[in-house]
Design a protein around this motif. Structure first.
Motif, PDB file in Angstrom:
ATOM      1  N   LYS A 241      26.371  16.150 -16.992  1.00  0.00           N
ATOM      2  CA  LYS A 241      25.407  16.802 -16.428  1.00  0.00           C
ATOM      3  C   LYS A 241      25.642  16.650 -14.559  1.00  0.00           C
ATOM      4  CE  LYS A 241      19.946  18.230 -15.651  1.00  0.00           C
ATOM      5  NZ  LYS A 241      19.663  18.360 -16.293  1.00  0.00           N
ATOM      6  N   GLU A 242      25.507  15.223 -14.473  1.00  0.00           N
ATOM      7  CA  GLU A 242      25.455  14.184 -13.346  1.00  0.00           C
ATOM      8  C   GLU A 242      25.926  14.244 -12.513  1.00  0.00           C
ATOM      9  OE1 GLU A 242      24.181  13.136 -16.048  1.00  0.00           O
ATOM     10  OE2 GLU A 242      22.502  12.896 -16.134  1.00  0.00           O
ATOM     11  N   MET A 243      27.285  14.680 -12.450  1.00  0.00           N
ATOM     12  CA  MET A 243      28.441  14.951 -11.920  1.00  0.00           C
ATOM     13  C   MET A 243      28.429  16.019 -11.459  1.00  0.00           C
ATOM     14  SD  MET A 243      29.576  12.186 -11.665  1.00  0.00           S
ATOM     15  CE  MET A 243      31.090  12.497 -10.125  1.00  0.00           C
ATOM     16  N   LEU A 244      28.569  17.412 -11.979  1.00  0.00           N
ATOM     17  CA  LEU A 244      28.199  18.127 -12.363  1.00  0.00           C
ATOM     18  C   LEU A 244      27.479  19.062 -11.239  1.00  0.00           C
ATOM     19  CD1 LEU A 244      29.024  20.420 -15.210  1.00  0.00           C
ATOM     20  CD2 LEU A 244      30.487  19.883 -14.018  1.00  0.00           C
ATOM     21  N   LEU A 245      26.042  18.422 -10.889  1.00  0.00           N
ATOM     22  CA  LEU A 245      25.983  18.183  -9.723  1.00  0.00           C
ATOM     23  C   LEU A 245      25.605  18.269  -8.632  1.00  0.00           C
ATOM     24  CD1 LEU A 245      22.094  18.009 -11.938  1.00  0.00           C
ATOM     25  CD2 LEU A 245      22.758  20.456 -11.476  1.00  0.00           C
ATOM     26  N   LEU A 246      26.034  17.007  -8.833  1.00  0.00           N
ATOM     27  CA  LEU A 246      26.039  15.876  -7.682  1.00  0.00           C
ATOM     28  C   LEU A 246      27.910  16.890  -6.726  1.00  0.00           C
ATOM     29  CD1 LEU A 246      26.402  12.208  -8.478  1.00  0.00           C
ATOM     30  CD2 LEU A 246      25.281  13.959  -6.250  1.00  0.00           C
ATOM     31  N   SER A 247      28.719  17.772  -8.063  1.00  0.00           N
ATOM     32  CA  SER A 247      29.700  18.394  -7.222  1.00  0.00           C
ATOM     33  C   SER A 247      29.540  19.153  -5.940  1.00  0.00           C
ATOM     34  CB  SER A 247      30.468  18.928  -8.460  1.00  0.00           C
ATOM     35  OG  SER A 247      29.669  19.931  -8.654  1.00  0.00           O
ATOM     36  N   ILE A 248      28.273  19.457  -5.618  1.00  0.00           N
ATOM     37  CA  ILE A 248      27.761  20.449  -4.884  1.00  0.00           C
ATOM     38  C   ILE A 248      27.604  19.740  -3.800  1.00  0.00           C
ATOM     39  CG2 ILE A 248      26.343  21.762  -3.750  1.00  0.00           C
ATOM     40  CD1 ILE A 248      25.755  22.718  -6.817  1.00  0.00           C
ATOM     41  N   PRO A 249      26.717  18.541  -3.620  1.00  0.00           N
ATOM     42  CA  PRO A 249      27.343  17.979  -2.310  1.00  0.00           C
ATOM     43  C   PRO A 249      28.194  17.471  -2.205  1.00  0.00           C
ATOM     44  CG  PRO A 249      25.587  17.056  -3.818  1.00  0.00           C
ATOM     45  CD  PRO A 249      25.362  17.937  -4.792  1.00  0.00           C
ATOM     46  N   PHE A 250      29.453  16.852  -2.881  1.00  0.00           N
ATOM     47  CA  PHE A 250      29.888  15.713  -2.489  1.00  0.00           C
ATOM     48  C   PHE A 250      31.347  17.110  -1.611  1.00  0.00           C
ATOM     49  CE2 PHE A 250      30.001  13.807  -6.695  1.00  0.00           C
ATOM     50  CZ  PHE A 250      29.758  12.710  -5.926  1.00  0.00           C
ATOM     51  N   ALA A 251      31.635  18.534  -2.308  1.00  0.00           N
ATOM     52  CA  ALA A 251      31.785  19.781  -1.591  1.00  0.00           C
ATOM     53  C   ALA A 251      31.924  19.813  -0.302  1.00  0.00           C
ATOM     54  CB  ALA A 251      32.070  20.801  -2.570  1.00  0.00           C
ATOM     55  N   TYR A 252      30.330  19.945  -0.167  1.00  0.00           N
ATOM     56  CA  TYR A 252      30.359  20.110   1.354  1.00  0.00           C
ATOM     57  C   TYR A 252      30.433  19.146   2.291  1.00  0.00           C
ATOM     58  CZ  TYR A 252      26.905  19.307   5.137  1.00  0.00           C
ATOM     59  OH  TYR A 252      26.621  19.292   6.226  1.00  0.00           O
TER      60      TYR A 252
END
Length: 340
Positions: A241-252
């Protein structure tokens, strides 16, 4: 030397190695599209933007296999061989060919994944829970100087030039290749840290117990088994869950990195409104970005420590700063076009 002193020295060497190597690579990424546009050859049809797209697409996919590579050859050799690919990519611009340019773009994407995973590995094994914050700060403080030095050279060398000649290009990229190799060989100065006694409770570990167990290496395992285990754990971590949520700011952050490291400088260099100073402004832009990174890292680090409300206000302030910066860039470009 005490164990604490040895690990601190390792972190400083790691930071210096990255600073020197990315002084070369960051400068290369900032100027490559401008250099390609000035390159006079019917044999070369490459694009800096296409190259960057290939690099970061392969980089993203290769992060899944990077832990396996490090499990087999170790973090120090992983840094060295990955660094050689970075140097090879920079050296392509001395005498560019389309096929070698795009081939090394693919290889660089793989090397980047291995390089940054190895960096994280070395940072972790040379830190404890009481020193990880300090060590991360030292590494990034040194790393953030990379944009300053390389772009200072570009600003001085290219100021007043409306066209980049073959001699200018070769001089710059030979220099950058040598600088990159120097940074690469600094990694061999990193020493193996002294073994630490096993932590007596969970608070002394940098990672939760289940993850700590998953990244530990069992000596009796074969190299193939270690590589497979590292790959399996990477997949398991990627779908948490944590990595999936972090993927959004990572993409930005990836979009933002691409813009300031390759697109914005090229835009400045192509704007005829700036006259003969346009090419020099590529270097000046990189210098100011580097200064901003250094100041921002220090200010936001202080705010993060002094803020009793947690990290959310700090992240929000960073977001507001980004919005203001992009709006000012938009106004700058629009006004320059309107004045033509």
């Amino acid at each position: 030397m005490s164990p604490e002193g040895k690990t601190l020295l390792n972190i400083i060497i790691l930071g210096l190695g990255f600073m020197v190597m990315f002084t070369a690579f960051g400068t290369c990424g900032n100027i490559e599209q401008t250099v390609i546009k000035s390159f006079n050859s019917t044999e070369f049809h490459g694009s800096g933007y296409t190259s960057m797209a290939i690099i970061y697409a392969v980089f993203s996919a290769s992060n899944l296999i990077a832990p396996s590579v490090i499990a087999v050859i170790g973090p120090q050799l992983s840094l060295f061989f990955s660094g050689l690919v970075y140097s090879g990519y920079i050296a392509v611009f001395i005498h560019p060919y389309t096929s070698s340019f795009y081939t090394l773009s693919v290889l660089l994407g793989i090397a980047a994944a291995v390089l940054w995973t190895a960096q994280g590995n070395l940072l972790t094994i040379n830190s404890k829970d009481s020193t990880i914050g300090r060590n991360s700060g030292i590494f990034w403080a040194l790393m953030q100087f990379s944009l300053f030095f390389g772009n200072l050279y570009i600003f001085v060398a290219w100021r007043g030039k409306s066209h980049i000649t073959d001699k200018d290009r070769q001089t710059v990229f030979i220099t950058l290749t040598v600088i990159s190799l120097v940074g690469n060989f600094l990694f061999f100065l990193i020493q193996r840290p002294d073994p630490e006694p096993a932590p007596t409770d969970a608070s002394e570990s940098l990672l939760p117990a289940d993850i700590s167990d998953s990244v530990s290496v069992v000596p009796s395992q074969s190299l193939c088994s270690q590589a497979f285990e590292a790959f399996k754990r990477s997949i398991q971590l990627a779908v948490t869950k944590e990595m999936l949520l972090l993927s959004i700011p990572f993409a930005y952050s990836g979009l933002e990195l691409t813009f300031y490291s390759g697109v914005y400088g090229t835009c400045l260099g192509a704007m005829t409104q700036f006259g003969h100073d346009a090419k020099g402004l590529i270097g000046l832009s990189g210098i100011l970005i580097g200064v901003g990174e250094i100041l921002g890292g220090g200010v936001f680090g202080i705010l993060d420590k002094c803020n009793r409300f947690g990290r959310n206000p700090v992240v929000f302030l960073g977001l507001v700063t980004h919005i203001v910066a992009f709006y000012l860039i938009f106004l700058n470009i629009c006004l320059s076009i309107c004045c033509l």
